[in-house]
Motif scaffolding. Structure first.
Motif, PDB file in Angstrom:
ATOM      1  N   ASP A 122      -5.411 -31.972  17.099  1.00 36.01           N
ATOM      2  CA  ASP A 122      -5.161 -33.259  17.751  1.00 36.01           C
ATOM      3  C   ASP A 122      -5.893 -34.311  16.922  1.00 36.01           C
ATOM      4  O   ASP A 122      -7.118 -34.308  16.838  1.00 36.01           O
ATOM      5  N   PRO A 126      -3.623 -42.771  17.714  1.00 36.93           N
ATOM      6  CA  PRO A 126      -3.493 -44.231  17.806  1.00 36.93           C
ATOM      7  C   PRO A 126      -3.090 -44.636  19.215  1.00 36.93           C
ATOM      8  O   PRO A 126      -2.604 -43.805  19.991  1.00 36.93           O
ATOM      9  N   ASN A 127      -3.326 -45.868  19.520  1.00 33.47           N
ATOM     10  CA  ASN A 127      -2.939 -46.374  20.830  1.00 33.47           C
ATOM     11  C   ASN A 127      -1.735 -47.290  20.668  1.00 33.47           C
ATOM     12  O   ASN A 127      -1.734 -48.171  19.811  1.00 33.47           O
ATOM     13  N   HIS A 136      -9.411 -44.708  13.418  1.00 31.22           N
ATOM     14  CA  HIS A 136      -8.158 -43.945  13.377  1.00 31.22           C
ATOM     15  C   HIS A 136      -7.884 -43.456  11.956  1.00 31.22           C
ATOM     16  O   HIS A 136      -7.297 -42.395  11.773  1.00 31.22           O
ATOM     17  N   HIS A 162      -1.114 -37.137  19.708  1.00 26.15           N
ATOM     18  CA  HIS A 162      -1.719 -37.516  20.992  1.00 26.15           C
ATOM     19  C   HIS A 162      -1.983 -39.028  21.102  1.00 26.15           C
ATOM     20  O   HIS A 162      -3.125 -39.497  21.136  1.00 26.15           O
ATOM     21  N   GLY A 164      -2.262 -42.764  22.596  1.00 26.24           N
ATOM     22  CA  GLY A 164      -2.692 -43.433  23.831  1.00 26.24           C
ATOM     23  C   GLY A 164      -1.563 -44.364  24.257  1.00 26.24           C
ATOM     24  O   GLY A 164      -1.437 -45.460  23.719  1.00 26.24           O
ATOM     25  N   TYR A 325      -8.972 -40.704  31.470  1.00 24.38           N
ATOM     26  CA  TYR A 325      -8.875 -40.122  30.124  1.00 24.38           C
ATOM     27  C   TYR A 325      -9.086 -38.599  30.203  1.00 24.38           C
ATOM     28  O   TYR A 325      -8.338 -37.820  29.613  1.00 24.38           O
ATOM     29  N   ASP A 329      -6.670 -35.331  29.282  1.00 21.52           N
ATOM     30  CA  ASP A 329      -7.092 -34.347  28.295  1.00 21.52           C
ATOM     31  C   ASP A 329      -7.133 -32.938  28.882  1.00 21.52           C
ATOM     32  O   ASP A 329      -6.752 -31.974  28.214  1.00 21.52           O
ATOM     33  N   TYR A 347     -10.043 -31.076  18.074  1.00 23.68           N
ATOM     34  CA  TYR A 347      -9.939 -32.523  18.281  1.00 23.68           C
ATOM     35  C   TYR A 347     -10.713 -33.238  17.192  1.00 23.68           C
ATOM     36  O   TYR A 347     -11.931 -33.085  17.103  1.00 23.68           O
ATOM     37  N   VAL A 349     -12.030 -36.400  16.449  1.00 21.52           N
ATOM     38  CA  VAL A 349     -12.271 -37.666  17.159  1.00 21.52           C
ATOM     39  C   VAL A 349     -13.715 -38.116  16.906  1.00 21.52           C
ATOM     40  O   VAL A 349     -14.632 -37.295  16.778  1.00 21.52           O
ATOM     41  N   PHE A 357     -15.812 -34.979  25.408  1.00 23.47           N
ATOM     42  CA  PHE A 357     -15.259 -33.665  25.066  1.00 23.47           C
ATOM     43  C   PHE A 357     -16.104 -32.529  25.638  1.00 23.47           C
ATOM     44  O   PHE A 357     -15.561 -31.506  26.047  1.00 23.47           O
TER      45      PHE A 357
END
Ligand code: ARG
Length: 588
Positions: A122, A126-127, A136, A162, A164, A325, A329, A347, A349, A357
């Protein structure tokens, strides 16, 4: 020995010599790169580790093992140094032959005994409707490289972006479009049967609208309430809002595909938070039945505290009924385990989301959603500006991904002009090359820092053609391509002869570092190790190029061997660039 690296092969040889000398043990016998190359190419320190068990001196062990090793045809010289270090130098024949073996199937040798896993990775994240920023960029670049590395090692990997696409930002935009264009059919009462196929707004409209409306909502509670209401209606299935949202999503995806395409980043799944919406109620129902959900101040939570560490619970439903959120998830993990049969979910991130997480992963374990699935937060640090603070525009705004890319490409073009690189290409080809160099510079710079460290965005340093940079890697690979183009006969790896100079030996030995480096990068999910290897190879090649005059060599067989070594080097540089997600131009 199939699927063994050179070092593993040497370790097996060393073990058999220890055995033959009477030192039979379960302890590991290791062969390492030499700390003192003037004494040998490799060293084995195991005599020191075994001395105690055999109640003798390490030197005595080494002295017995040494003559046995010396008899092996693969070994040219063995000596004992200091208290009992065994120094090993390979025969040139064996060095050449084992180099060809590595080049034949590097994936099998790097993979070794690895068992393939079903992995979901994952990254990107981006949103919708918000421009991507440097965080990002990191997620995309590191995630893409890890995806490629895992596949290379034999894993079955699914890459999921994934997005947003379901949060308050969508409600804000719906609210804003309604405020500006209340006459659009999405807001009519009653609603029409169907909605236009064309979006009423463009991606540029959205990118302009979003910061404005989000700033106003922050200031003004009434507008925020309207945005929340629009979000709730969207999520509850209001047909007009859904139709409008679909437009936002579609035009954002088209723009994202262009951005990611420019970066050579690609995904198998373009799922988003919205895809979880329908899966959340049944998941919550099950969790409730199984007694995992607890009410706390009107909200529904899963306690995730362990050993009194006071970790706050995983919040799944707010008191107003909204999901969070963490809810999405957790539901996504459920889907990935059930439908994709994921054995490992990764992930990529920002490290600032570590608490989130930890909560989600513990929640997934405690509720039995992911009993046997490994869950990994592959965190990364912040990109800072020259002032050491998170990288911003001059005006103090968020640095957009597209601006960063443009910055790197401009600087690459400037450096190329200064160094007189690619200047004889026509303008279009020169621009394309600058684009490739700029993107390679950006990606290599990001990947070459240990991922958890913060680093400063220094476009001048990233784009130089000297040193630990993407352009240096490209420059050396392209230089080899040019040699191979100009060579009197086509190069073929099988024409490699035993090396004659230290520069050749050192290049071959550097190429042999590949399996251990790849395995290390894989085990720690740390692509910077691949950058290090690419740099070491490029540097060893540069040295070889200076020492061995390839194109002016008059002995044909010798020249073919030098060309074979060029080709072996190019193949490894291409392999590493591929794992890093970096493209190499044909010329420059
Ligand atoms: N969209 C999020 C952000 O911009 C990142 C998503 C990361 N992935 C996830 N499954 N939470 O911060």
């Amino acid at each position: 020995m199939p699927n063994h690296s050179l070092k593993q092969e040497l370790a097996a040889m060393a073990r058999s010599a220890f055995n033959a000398a009477g030192f039979i043990t379960d302890q590991p016998i290791e062969v390492l790169d030499s700390q003192r190359p003037e004494l040998g190419q490799f060293q084995c320190n195991s005599a020191l580790a075994l001395a105690k068990a055999f109640k003798t001196s390490p030197r005595a062990i080494a002295d017995k093992v040494c003559p046995i090793l010396a008899e092996k045809p693969q070994i040219a010289a063995v000596s004992v140094a200091g208290p009992g270090f065994i120094n090993i130098t390979l025969s040139d024949d064996f060095l050449a032959q084992s180099s060809l073996e590595l080049a034949k199937d590097p994936a099998a040798i790097c993979g070794g005994e690895h068992h393939s896993q079903k992995v979901v990775i994952d990254y990107g994240g981006p949103n919708v409707a918000k421009p991507m920023h440097v965080g990002h960029l990191r997620s995309s670049v590191i995630g893409e490289s890890l995806k490629r590395l895992l596949r290379f090692m034999g894993d079955d990997v699914t890459a999921d972006i994934h997005m947003g696409d379901w949060g308050t930002q969508m409600g804000m935009l719906i609210y804003e479009v309604k405020r500006l264009h209340s006459d659009l059919p999405y807001f009519a009462d009653p609603l029409p049967e169907s909605f236009p196929a064309e979006s009423p707004v463009t991606i540029d409209d959205l990118n302009k609208m979003y910061p404005e409306v989000s700033a106003r909502c922050k200031e003004n509670p009434e507008e925020m309430a309207a945005a929340h209401e629009a979000t709730a209606k969207l999520q509850a299935g209001h047909p007009g809002y859904r139709a409008l949202w679909q437009h936002f999503r579609d035009i954002s995806i088209a723009a994202l595909k262009a951005d990611f395409g420019a970066l050579d980043v690609s995904f198998d799944l373009w799922n988003g938070e919205s895809d979880e919406h329908e899966h959340i109620p049944p998941m919550l129902k099950k969790l409730k039945e199984e007694g995992h959900l607890i009410e706390s101040d009107g909200a529904l939570v899963v306690p995730v505290e362990e050993n009194g560490d006071n970790l706050p619970p995983l919040l799944l439903v707010k008191s107003d009924g909204a999901y969070l959120y963490g809810t999405t998830d957790l539901s996504t993990i459920n889907e990935r385990v059930q439908k994709l049969r994921a054995e490992d979910i990764i992930y990529v991130v920002d490290k600032r989301q570590a608490l989130h997480f930890t909560q989600v992963f513990r929640g997934a374990k405690k509720t039995g959603i992911a009993p046997d699935t490994k869950l990994e937060h592959i965190a990364f640090g912040t990109v800072n500006g020259p002032d050491g603070k998170p990288f911003k525009t001059r005006a103090g705004g968020v640095m957009k991904l597209q601006d960063l890319i443009a910055l790197a490409i401009n600087e690459a073009a400037k450096k190329m002009a200064e160094a007189n690189i690619a200047q004889e290409l026509d303008e279009a080809a020169r621009e394309e090359t600058a684009r490739m160099v700029g993107i390679a510079a950006l990606k290599f710079a990001d990947l070459s820092h240990y991922r958890l460290s913060d680093y400063s965005f220094d476009v001048d340093k990233f784009t130089t053609f000297e040193g630990h940079t993407g352009p240096y890697l490209l420059y050396n690979a392209v230089r080899i391509k040019s040699i191979l183009r100009r060579s009197p006969r086509p190069a073929a790896v099988e024409k490699l002869l035993p090396p004659q100079t230290e520069a050749e030996r050192s290049l071959l030995l550097t190429l042999h570092h590949l399996p251990e480096k790849v395995r290390e990068a894989y085990a720690g999910r740390v692509p910077h190790i691949l950058c290090d290897q690419a740099y070491d190879v490029a540097k060893a090649f540069s040295h070889f190029y200076k020492e061995c005059h390839i194109l002016s060599e008059s002995d044909e067989k010798r020249q073919d061997s030098l060309l074979a070594l060029c080709l072996l080097t190019l193949k490894q540089l291409e392999l590493l660039a591929g794992l890093l997600g970096i493209k190499i131009p044909e010329r420059m």
